[in-house]
Design an enzyme around this catalytic site. Structure first.
Site, PDB file in Angstrom:
ATOM      1  N   ILE A 117       0.834  -1.201   0.000  1.00  0.00           N
ATOM      2  CA  ILE A 117       0.000   0.000   0.000  1.00  0.00           C
ATOM      3  C   ILE A 117       0.868   1.250   0.000  1.00  0.00           C
ATOM      4  CG2 ILE A 117      -1.762   1.289   1.251  1.00  0.00           C
ATOM      5  CD1 ILE A 117      -2.831  -1.376   2.297  1.00  0.00           C
ATOM      6  N   SER A 123      10.952   2.569   6.564  1.00  0.00           N
ATOM      7  CA  SER A 123      10.560   1.174   6.657  1.00  0.00           C
ATOM      8  C   SER A 123      11.639   0.425   7.408  1.00  0.00           C
ATOM      9  CB  SER A 123      10.385   0.579   5.251  1.00  0.00           C
ATOM     10  OG  SER A 123       9.990  -0.773   5.330  1.00  0.00           O
ATOM     11  N   ARG A 124      11.267  -0.711   8.000  1.00  0.00           N
ATOM     12  CA  ARG A 124      12.267  -1.509   8.705  1.00  0.00           C
ATOM     13  C   ARG A 124      13.369  -1.969   7.753  1.00  0.00           C
ATOM     14  NH1 ARG A 124       8.884  -6.135  11.514  1.00  0.00           N
ATOM     15  NH2 ARG A 124       7.943  -6.064   9.433  1.00  0.00           N
ATOM     16  N   ARG A 145      -4.613   1.314  10.362  1.00  0.00           N
ATOM     17  CA  ARG A 145      -5.457   0.840  11.451  1.00  0.00           C
ATOM     18  C   ARG A 145      -5.430   1.854  12.588  1.00  0.00           C
ATOM     19  NH1 ARG A 145      -6.626  -4.709  11.324  1.00  0.00           N
ATOM     20  NH2 ARG A 145      -7.845  -4.316  13.216  1.00  0.00           N
ATOM     21  N   GLU A 165     -13.215   0.116  16.655  1.00  0.00           N
ATOM     22  CA  GLU A 165     -14.206   0.185  15.589  1.00  0.00           C
ATOM     23  C   GLU A 165     -15.232  -0.921  15.800  1.00  0.00           C
ATOM     24  OE1 GLU A 165     -12.278   0.154  11.775  1.00  0.00           O
ATOM     25  OE2 GLU A 165     -11.797   2.276  11.909  1.00  0.00           O
ATOM     26  N   HIS A 176     -13.682   3.975   7.270  1.00  0.00           N
ATOM     27  CA  HIS A 176     -12.869   2.789   7.001  1.00  0.00           C
ATOM     28  C   HIS A 176     -13.321   2.108   5.699  1.00  0.00           C
ATOM     29  CE1 HIS A 176     -10.189  -0.415   9.144  1.00  0.00           C
ATOM     30  NE2 HIS A 176      -9.815  -0.179   7.899  1.00  0.00           N
ATOM     31  N   ILE A 177     -13.311   2.896   4.637  1.00  0.00           N
ATOM     32  CA  ILE A 177     -13.758   2.410   3.332  1.00  0.00           C
ATOM     33  C   ILE A 177     -12.640   2.413   2.294  1.00  0.00           C
ATOM     34  CG2 ILE A 177     -16.175   3.046   3.670  1.00  0.00           C
ATOM     35  CD1 ILE A 177     -15.538   5.587   1.945  1.00  0.00           C
TER      36      ILE A 177
END
Length: 329
Positions: free
Chosen positions: A159, A178-179, A240, A269, A293-294
């Site tokens: 994403i 990023s890791r 999230r 949620e 959350h769409i």
């Protein structure tokens, strides 16, 4: 074969091609909010579970379903499933990773643009007959283009990468944390430069979150992180709700530590009216923008998700290994 469905029956019926489901397969419907004793009553002998991405599948449920072969999340998330118990029982846990990447990236861009253009505030003022009064201060306050923004992407999985590709079309400067750092060639392909997290937080005009929920990422964006951001910066969360400390974000919006936030997800949620982000002062009402959350719930996505689910169940029914296994079997 029996399939215990712990998600919306209407979604299953809309997005499943039933012509491909064998006639001797039985679907046992409950819903995403269910009682465990009821699930065991009707689904104890089920071979498969299809579960809403935010719903639980407990150790007790797994241990008391002797025929269970696969637990399949309807979406990408699977943190409600006891993956250790499933692994111990020899049950595959699968998800739909990467299939909603483009749709979620679109939602992230939508929230960025809406905040930059003060869309909610402008819409409200026009509806009040105040278009003329609104236009001049909007212009004088300055309306930035996405092309002029430095966007920081936190989490550079599928994403995050899809978001970077779309930002490139707008001409934005893109950095990522990023890791695992990408190779130089990959960074060139995505038009993104790596920055350490603190530097990314301090230098970007927009921070877009694309992290999974893990013990390490719960509350990842806390008060300290928000204080490192520019007062003019926006936070975007299409990942999230658990990733963001919502009390800290509410405080940052109230005291002007950041300029605003675009949120497709909250914690818990469904969102409750007690959530601090739903109880901001009037001075903050246009500084936060919500969507329900769409981001990853387009028609195209759901057809892809359900094709993948059924393909994986068909593989398992034939004694083959399904795809997208997340519990290390």
């Amino acid at each position: 074969m029996k399939v215990l469905v712990l998600t919306s029956q209407k979604r299953i019926e809309k997005y499943t091609d039933f012509s491909k489901i064998p006639n001797n397969w039985e679907l046992l419907y409950l819903d995403s909010v269910y009682r465990e004793e009821e699930a065991l009553r009707i689904g104890k002998t089920a071979d498969f579970i299809i579960v809403d991405a935010v719903s639980p599948v407990s150790r007790n449920l797994i241990e008391n379903m002797p025929n269970l072969r696969v637990i399949h999340s309807e979406g990408v998330g699977f943190n409600g499933i006891d993956t250790q118990a499933a692994r111990k029982a020899g049950v595959y846990v699968c998800n739909n990773a990467s299939l909603n990447s483009g749709a979620v990236a679109e939602q992230a861009i939508l929230l960025m643009l809406a905040l930059l253009r003060r869309l909610r505030e402008g819409d409200s003022l026009v509806r009040q007959g105040k278009q003329g009064q609104a236009k001049i201060p909007f212009i004088l306050n300055g309306i930035p283009e996405l092309a002029s923004c430095h966007v920081g992407i936190v989490g550079f999985g599928s994403i995050g990468r899809a978001t970077a590709k779309r930002l490139a079309a707008f001409g934005s400067k893109v950095s990522y944390f990023s890791r695992r750092r990408l190779s130089e060639q990959e960074e060139n392909d995505f038009g993104a430069e790596y920055l350490p997290l603190d530097e990314l937080a301090a230098s970007c005009d927009i921070i877009s979150l694309h992290l999974p929920v893990t013990p390490d990422t719960i509350g990842f964006v806390d008060g300290d992180f928000l204080k490192k951001m520019k007062p003019s910066a926006f936070l975007i969360n299409t990942a999230r709700g658990e990733i963001v400390d919502q009390n800290a974000l509410a405080q940052a919006l109230e005291d002007g530590s950041i300029a605003g936030a675009g949120l497709d997800t909250l914690d818990p949620e469904p969102a409750t009216l007690e959530n601090p982000l739903l109880n901001l002062s009037d001075s903050c009402r246009y500084r936060v923008l919500f969507s329900p959350h769409i981001g990853g719930t387009t028609d195209d996505v759901f057809y892809r998700l359900h094709r993948n689910i059924w393909n994986n169940l068909f593989l398992a029914a034939q004694g083959k290994r399904p795809n997208n296994i997340v519990n290390g079997i």
